[in-house]
Design a protein around this motif. Structure first.
Motif, PDB file in Angstrom:
ATOM      1  N   ALA A 101       0.829  -1.207   0.000  1.00 52.37           N
ATOM      2  CA  ALA A 101       0.000   0.000   0.000  1.00 52.37           C
ATOM      3  C   ALA A 101       0.862   1.256   0.000  1.00 52.37           C
ATOM      4  CB  ALA A 101      -0.951  -0.003   1.201  1.00 52.37           C
ATOM      5  N   ALA A 102       1.958   1.235   0.736  1.00 50.67           N
ATOM      6  CA  ALA A 102       2.859   2.399   0.786  1.00 50.67           C
ATOM      7  C   ALA A 102       3.499   2.645  -0.576  1.00 50.67           C
ATOM      8  CB  ALA A 102       3.934   2.196   1.850  1.00 50.67           C
ATOM      9  N   VAL A 103       3.928   1.579  -1.247  1.00 47.95           N
ATOM     10  CA  VAL A 103       4.523   1.706  -2.586  1.00 47.95           C
ATOM     11  C   VAL A 103       3.481   2.240  -3.560  1.00 47.95           C
ATOM     12  CG1 VAL A 103       5.459   0.397  -4.538  1.00 47.95           C
ATOM     13  CG2 VAL A 103       6.308  -0.031  -2.234  1.00 47.95           C
ATOM     14  N   GLN A 104       2.257   1.712  -3.472  1.00 46.07           N
ATOM     15  CA  GLN A 104       1.191   2.179  -4.362  1.00 46.07           C
ATOM     16  C   GLN A 104       0.897   3.658  -4.138  1.00 46.07           C
ATOM     17  OE1 GLN A 104      -1.841  -0.708  -3.312  1.00 46.07           O
ATOM     18  NE2 GLN A 104      -1.578  -1.722  -5.284  1.00 46.07           N
ATOM     19  N   GLN A 105       0.825   4.066  -2.888  1.00 49.97           N
ATOM     20  CA  GLN A 105       0.535   5.469  -2.600  1.00 49.97           C
ATOM     21  C   GLN A 105       1.652   6.368  -3.105  1.00 49.97           C
ATOM     22  OE1 GLN A 105      -2.586   6.436  -1.373  1.00 49.97           O
ATOM     23  NE2 GLN A 105      -1.779   8.316  -2.257  1.00 49.97           N
ATOM     24  N   GLN A 106       2.900   5.891  -3.035  1.00 52.76           N
ATOM     25  CA  GLN A 106       4.026   6.668  -3.583  1.00 52.76           C
ATOM     26  C   GLN A 106       3.860   6.858  -5.090  1.00 52.76           C
ATOM     27  OE1 GLN A 106       7.432   4.388  -2.304  1.00 52.76           O
ATOM     28  NE2 GLN A 106       7.769   5.670  -0.511  1.00 52.76           N
ATOM     29  N   LEU A 107       3.429   5.814  -5.805  1.00 48.83           N
ATOM     30  CA  LEU A 107       3.210   5.930  -7.255  1.00 48.83           C
ATOM     31  C   LEU A 107       2.098   6.926  -7.561  1.00 48.83           C
ATOM     32  CD1 LEU A 107       3.503   2.211  -8.437  1.00 48.83           C
ATOM     33  CD2 LEU A 107       5.075   4.088  -8.966  1.00 48.83           C
ATOM     34  N   ILE A 108       1.011   6.863  -6.808  1.00 48.92           N
ATOM     35  CA  ILE A 108      -0.108   7.797  -6.998  1.00 48.92           C
ATOM     36  C   ILE A 108       0.350   9.230  -6.707  1.00 48.92           C
ATOM     37  CG2 ILE A 108      -2.412   8.463  -6.157  1.00 48.92           C
ATOM     38  CD1 ILE A 108      -2.342   5.825  -7.828  1.00 48.92           C
ATOM     39  N   ASN A 109       1.057   9.408  -5.611  1.00 47.73           N
ATOM     40  CA  ASN A 109       1.540  10.743  -5.247  1.00 47.73           C
ATOM     41  C   ASN A 109       2.487  11.295  -6.302  1.00 47.73           C
ATOM     42  OD1 ASN A 109       0.054  10.495  -2.905  1.00 47.73           O
ATOM     43  ND2 ASN A 109       1.821  10.097  -1.594  1.00 47.73           N
ATOM     44  N   ARG A 141      -8.369  10.217 -13.053  1.00 51.53           N
ATOM     45  CA  ARG A 141      -7.578  10.322 -11.824  1.00 51.53           C
ATOM     46  C   ARG A 141      -6.591   9.167 -11.764  1.00 51.53           C
ATOM     47  NH1 ARG A 141     -12.466  11.145  -7.508  1.00 51.53           N
ATOM     48  NH2 ARG A 141     -13.566  12.678  -8.746  1.00 51.53           N
ATOM     49  N   PHE A 142      -5.480   9.414 -11.128  1.00 49.32           N
ATOM     50  CA  PHE A 142      -4.554   8.349 -10.752  1.00 49.32           C
ATOM     51  C   PHE A 142      -5.038   7.872  -9.387  1.00 49.32           C
ATOM     52  CE2 PHE A 142      -1.984  11.179 -13.461  1.00 49.32           C
ATOM     53  CZ  PHE A 142      -1.607  10.274 -14.436  1.00 49.32           C
ATOM     54  N   ASP A 143      -5.301   6.574  -9.252  1.00 46.93           N
ATOM     55  CA  ASP A 143      -5.970   6.112  -8.049  1.00 46.93           C
ATOM     56  C   ASP A 143      -5.644   4.651  -7.772  1.00 46.93           C
ATOM     57  OD1 ASP A 143      -7.623   6.305  -5.824  1.00 46.93           O
ATOM     58  OD2 ASP A 143      -9.380   6.928  -6.959  1.00 46.93           O
ATOM     59  N   ASP A 168      -7.618   1.097  -7.219  1.00 43.75           N
ATOM     60  CA  ASP A 168      -8.923   0.474  -7.429  1.00 43.75           C
ATOM     61  C   ASP A 168      -8.767  -1.034  -7.254  1.00 43.75           C
ATOM     62  OD1 ASP A 168     -11.770   0.746  -8.442  1.00 43.75           O
ATOM     63  OD2 ASP A 168     -10.954  -0.665  -9.921  1.00 43.75           O
ATOM     64  N   ASN A 169      -9.489  -1.588  -6.298  1.00 48.29           N
ATOM     65  CA  ASN A 169      -9.409  -3.026  -6.004  1.00 48.29           C
ATOM     66  C   ASN A 169      -7.968  -3.504  -5.819  1.00 48.29           C
ATOM     67  OD1 ASN A 169     -12.212  -3.536  -5.999  1.00 48.29           O
ATOM     68  ND2 ASN A 169     -12.223  -3.581  -8.225  1.00 48.29           N
ATOM     69  N   GLY A 170      -7.185  -2.720  -5.121  1.00 52.15           N
ATOM     70  CA  GLY A 170      -5.820  -3.112  -4.796  1.00 52.15           C
ATOM     71  C   GLY A 170      -4.780  -2.868  -5.875  1.00 52.15           C
ATOM     72  N   ASP A 171      -5.176  -2.254  -6.994  1.00 46.51           N
ATOM     73  CA  ASP A 171      -4.236  -1.968  -8.089  1.00 46.51           C
ATOM     74  C   ASP A 171      -4.117  -0.466  -8.303  1.00 46.51           C
ATOM     75  OD1 ASP A 171      -3.800  -4.673  -8.722  1.00 46.51           O
ATOM     76  OD2 ASP A 171      -5.496  -4.720 -10.109  1.00 46.51           O
ATOM     77  N   VAL A 172      -2.902  -0.018  -8.678  1.00 42.57           N
ATOM     78  CA  VAL A 172      -2.743   1.384  -9.072  1.00 42.57           C
ATOM     79  C   VAL A 172      -3.265   1.511 -10.501  1.00 42.57           C
ATOM     80  CG1 VAL A 172      -0.893   2.054  -7.510  1.00 42.57           C
ATOM     81  CG2 VAL A 172      -0.316   0.953  -9.653  1.00 42.57           C
ATOM     82  N   VAL A 173      -4.148   2.469 -10.715  1.00 43.65           N
ATOM     83  CA  VAL A 173      -4.831   2.595 -12.002  1.00 43.65           C
ATOM     84  C   VAL A 173      -4.954   4.054 -12.412  1.00 43.65           C
ATOM     85  CG1 VAL A 173      -6.209   0.513 -11.559  1.00 43.65           C
ATOM     86  CG2 VAL A 173      -7.183   2.758 -11.032  1.00 43.65           C
ATOM     87  N   LEU A 174      -5.167   4.239 -13.694  1.00 42.89           N
ATOM     88  CA  LEU A 174      -5.674   5.506 -14.190  1.00 42.89           C
ATOM     89  C   LEU A 174      -7.164   5.247 -14.362  1.00 42.89           C
ATOM     90  CD1 LEU A 174      -4.280   7.846 -16.902  1.00 42.89           C
ATOM     91  CD2 LEU A 174      -6.690   7.238 -16.865  1.00 42.89           C
ATOM     92  N   ASN A 178       3.401   6.340 -15.872  1.00 38.85           N
ATOM     93  CA  ASN A 178       3.348   6.548 -14.426  1.00 38.85           C
ATOM     94  C   ASN A 178       3.198   5.242 -13.643  1.00 38.85           C
ATOM     95  OD1 ASN A 178       3.405   9.574 -13.863  1.00 38.85           O
ATOM     96  ND2 ASN A 178       2.033   9.380 -15.619  1.00 38.85           N
ATOM     97  N   GLN A 179       3.494   4.132 -14.306  1.00 41.45           N
ATOM     98  CA  GLN A 179       3.514   2.802 -13.698  1.00 41.45           C
ATOM     99  C   GLN A 179       2.167   2.348 -13.150  1.00 41.45           C
ATOM    100  OE1 GLN A 179       7.188   3.965 -11.377  1.00 41.45           O
ATOM    101  NE2 GLN A 179       7.724   1.852 -11.905  1.00 41.45           N
ATOM    102  N   MET A 180       1.080   2.843 -13.748  1.00 42.36           N
ATOM    103  CA  MET A 180      -0.241   2.347 -13.386  1.00 42.36           C
ATOM    104  C   MET A 180      -0.431   0.996 -14.082  1.00 42.36           C
ATOM    105  SD  MET A 180      -1.457   4.869 -11.518  1.00 42.36           S
ATOM    106  CE  MET A 180       0.178   5.385 -10.998  1.00 42.36           C
ATOM    107  N   LEU A 181      -1.107   0.069 -13.422  1.00 43.48           N
ATOM    108  CA  LEU A 181      -1.255  -1.281 -13.972  1.00 43.48           C
ATOM    109  C   LEU A 181      -2.275  -1.363 -15.100  1.00 43.48           C
ATOM    110  CD1 LEU A 181      -1.105  -3.441 -10.729  1.00 43.48           C
ATOM    111  CD2 LEU A 181       0.696  -3.040 -12.420  1.00 43.48           C
TER     112      LEU A 181
END
Length: 184
Positions: free
Chosen positions: A17-25, A119-121, A123-129, A160-163
């Motif tokens: 979750a911390a890594v994902q939030q860093q990607l979103i930020n 939005r960069f967000d 969703d269901n545990g994945d980093v997404v646009l 931006n490394q979104m899945l």
């Protein structure tokens, strides 16, 4: 010899979750996610040379916001009214101008032709646009602009490394279902 401590499931999930939030930020810290994607700055049809720009919703000019609300109502009000969600103009305006919202805007000669609200967000545990909206004026539909804009969103997601890109379509919006289905 000392044993290496194993991380618990909770620790692994917190780390993810911390890594994902860093990607979103990081994605949201950009001034313009489209800036380095030169091939998506302009789209040319037989009738139009369309410029694409990407801005934060909170930075949109009043005339742009007014047009966005107008095209949303023209294109989507009936669909919302036929759904269980219903149409609430104030709620839609709040969603469209939320703090983390971005717009990809297509224009020609200072006339707005289309936009995507995204939005960069997570969703269901994945980093997404998350593509909330893709709206085009009727005169520009079926000329490849929607496909071009989705390709721009896909490139921004990848950069931006979104899945993946996630979106929602009304069941009754058959033309949109067919459009997104053909895009894969």
């Amino acid at each position: 010899m000392q044993k290496k401590a194993r991380k618990t499931r909770r620790q692994l999930l917190a780390s993810k979750a911390a890594v994902q939030q860093q990607l979103i930020n990081k994605a949201n810290a950009l001034t313009n996610p489209l800036e380095t994607l030169d091939k998506f700055h302009e789209y040319i049809t037989t009738d139009y040379t369309i410029k694409l720009s990407c801005i934060r919703a909170k930075d949109a000019q009043p005339e742009c916001l007014s047009w966005i609300f107008d095209i949303m109502e023209r294109n989507m009000k009936d669909m919302y009214e036929q759904s269980t969600w219903g149409w609430d103009a104030a709620e839609k305006q709040a969603e469209l101008t939320e703090e983390m919202a971005w717009y990809l805007i297509a224009s020609c000669n200072d006339k707005f032709l289309g936009f995507s609200h995204f939005r960069f967000d997570i969703d269901n545990g994945d980093v997404v646009l998350y593509c909330y909206e893709l709206q085009l004026e009727s005169e520009i539909r079926r000329k490849g602009l929607g496909r071009f804009m989705m390709s721009a969103l896909e490139s921004m997601a990848y950069q931006n490394q979104m899945l993946k890109i996630v979106l929602t379509v009304f069941k009754r919006n058959l033309s949109a279902i067919q459009f997104f289905y053909t895009l894969g």
